[in-house]
Design a protein around this motif. Structure first.
Motif, PDB file in Angstrom:
ATOM      1  N   VAL A 150     -20.316 -52.092  33.174  1.00  0.00           N
ATOM      2  CA  VAL A 150     -19.538 -50.859  33.351  1.00  0.00           C
ATOM      3  C   VAL A 150     -17.929 -51.107  33.492  1.00  0.00           C
ATOM      4  CG1 VAL A 150     -19.392 -48.681  34.472  1.00  0.00           C
ATOM      5  CG2 VAL A 150     -21.602 -49.906  34.066  1.00  0.00           C
ATOM      6  N   ARG A 151     -17.669 -52.066  34.403  1.00  0.00           N
ATOM      7  CA  ARG A 151     -16.139 -52.370  34.731  1.00  0.00           C
ATOM      8  C   ARG A 151     -16.042 -53.372  35.323  1.00  0.00           C
ATOM      9  NH1 ARG A 151     -10.859 -51.737  35.337  1.00  0.00           N
ATOM     10  NH2 ARG A 151     -10.077 -51.565  37.413  1.00  0.00           N
ATOM     11  N   LYS A 152     -15.236 -54.289  34.708  1.00  0.00           N
ATOM     12  CA  LYS A 152     -14.919 -55.708  35.161  1.00  0.00           C
ATOM     13  C   LYS A 152     -13.601 -55.567  36.126  1.00  0.00           C
ATOM     14  CE  LYS A 152     -13.679 -59.034  32.612  1.00  0.00           C
ATOM     15  NZ  LYS A 152     -13.636 -59.839  31.473  1.00  0.00           N
ATOM     16  N   GLY A 153     -13.514 -55.718  37.422  1.00  0.00           N
ATOM     17  CA  GLY A 153     -12.510 -55.944  38.189  1.00  0.00           C
ATOM     18  C   GLY A 153     -12.061 -57.305  38.553  1.00  0.00           C
ATOM     19  N   SER A 154     -10.856 -57.525  39.418  1.00  0.00           N
ATOM     20  CA  SER A 154     -10.727 -58.876  39.738  1.00  0.00           C
ATOM     21  C   SER A 154     -11.566 -59.548  40.763  1.00  0.00           C
ATOM     22  CB  SER A 154      -9.109 -58.976  40.098  1.00  0.00           C
ATOM     23  OG  SER A 154      -8.935 -58.007  41.337  1.00  0.00           O
ATOM     24  N   ARG A 155     -12.226 -58.661  41.642  1.00  0.00           N
ATOM     25  CA  ARG A 155     -13.089 -59.019  42.685  1.00  0.00           C
ATOM     26  C   ARG A 155     -14.525 -58.518  42.497  1.00  0.00           C
ATOM     27  NH1 ARG A 155      -9.071 -57.324  45.900  1.00  0.00           N
ATOM     28  NH2 ARG A 155      -7.436 -58.444  46.309  1.00  0.00           N
ATOM     29  N   LEU A 156     -14.501 -57.449  41.872  1.00  0.00           N
ATOM     30  CA  LEU A 156     -16.073 -56.688  41.890  1.00  0.00           C
ATOM     31  C   LEU A 156     -16.293 -56.352  40.230  1.00  0.00           C
ATOM     32  CD1 LEU A 156     -15.743 -54.033  44.734  1.00  0.00           C
ATOM     33  CD2 LEU A 156     -16.869 -56.198  44.560  1.00  0.00           C
ATOM     34  N   VAL A 157     -17.377 -56.423  40.002  1.00  0.00           N
ATOM     35  CA  VAL A 157     -17.897 -55.989  38.671  1.00  0.00           C
ATOM     36  C   VAL A 157     -19.073 -55.208  38.778  1.00  0.00           C
ATOM     37  CG1 VAL A 157     -18.943 -56.856  36.368  1.00  0.00           C
ATOM     38  CG2 VAL A 157     -17.479 -58.291  37.771  1.00  0.00           C
ATOM     39  N   VAL A 158     -18.902 -53.904  38.089  1.00  0.00           N
ATOM     40  CA  VAL A 158     -20.206 -52.795  38.207  1.00  0.00           C
ATOM     41  C   VAL A 158     -21.032 -52.932  36.944  1.00  0.00           C
ATOM     42  CG1 VAL A 158     -20.684 -50.332  38.525  1.00  0.00           C
ATOM     43  CG2 VAL A 158     -18.642 -51.380  39.610  1.00  0.00           C
ATOM     44  N   ALA A 159     -22.107 -53.092  36.954  1.00  0.00           N
ATOM     45  CA  ALA A 159     -23.051 -53.206  35.634  1.00  0.00           C
ATOM     46  C   ALA A 159     -24.111 -52.330  35.870  1.00  0.00           C
ATOM     47  CB  ALA A 159     -23.226 -54.770  35.434  1.00  0.00           C
TER      48      ALA A 159
END
Lengths: 97, 142
Positions: free
Chosen positions: A66-75
């Protein structure tokens, strides 16, 4: 990711144990996120909605970032057994190192 | 996504109009400034033009505003599909990006409608950017 359901995956009620469905989804999520980030990552939290019991067949878990951040990834992940949607999952992974 | 409805037949036009009126005139939805966006196959979309009154102390839209918009789109979409009174039993939200300005749009999608529980998800966008992902369970009350 796929899992052919066998007797050892069933609970006392004769349907696939929720932990099996969860494990398959978590694996598909972790694999998909590792493939997208190229870095080691681990599940920070996962929510699963079980939609239908499964007694046999092949479970297929399909993950989507769903969103890839620099520290967290939501999937999220969907688990199907044939045409039947058996679980929906929303998860947060943390990127290690 | 195929919508499986096992609780009741599709609501009548009159029932749909009542549900629409009920959501769009709800005191809290009006206070927040929620507007109707449109219907799609498995849910509805609601919009919210962001104002300074929606901001928190950090100058970005308060998470409760985004959750409120998503919850309204979920409740509206579910009521429209099952035709019964229903209420949020639990809701998980992942905030993906902060929002400073623009128009928020929440789109709900029913995953499975059972007799007693309905599982649904919603995406909240601000322009082309997705700002939140929501997964929820609603209880059907009657």
């Amino acid at each position: 990711m796929r899992l052919a359901v066998r007797e050892e995956h069933l609970n006392a009620a004769g349907v696939v144990h929720g932990g099996v469905t969860f494990t398959l989804a978590d694996s598909a999520l972790g694999y998909g996120i590792f493939k997208a980030t190229g870095r080691p990552c681990t599940t920070a939290e996962t929510k699963i909605n079980y939609l239908k019991p499964v007694a046999g067949g092949v479970l297929i878990a399909r993950s989507r970032i769903v969103r890839k951040g620099s520290r967290l990834v939501v999937a999220r992940a969907e688990v199907h057994c044939g045409d039947v949607h058996v679980a929906e999952v929303l998860s947060t992974f943390v990127i290690l190192g | 996504m195929m919508v499986s409805v096992t609780s009741s037949p599709a609501p009548s036009e009159e029932a749909l109009a009542t549900i629409h009126r009920s959501f769009m005139t709800s005191p809290f939805n009006r206070l927040v400034g929620i507007e109707f966006g449109g219907y799609h196959e498995d849910g509805v979309s609601l919009r919210l033009p962001v104002g300074t009154e929606h901001q928190n102390g950090a100058g970005v839209v308060h998470g409760g505003v985004i959750l409120t918009l998503a919850d309204a789109a979920l409740g509206f979409g579910i009521a429209r599909t099952v035709g019964n009174r229903c209420t949020t039993a639990e809701l998980k939200i992942n905030y993906l990006r902060p929002v400073v300005e623009g128009v928020l749009e929440a789109r709900s999608h029913i995953i499975r409608a059972g007799r007693k529980l309905v599982v649904a998800r919603a995406e909240v966008h601000c322009g082309a950017k997705q700002v939140a992902e929501v997964l929820t369970t609603f209880a059907v009350l009657d």
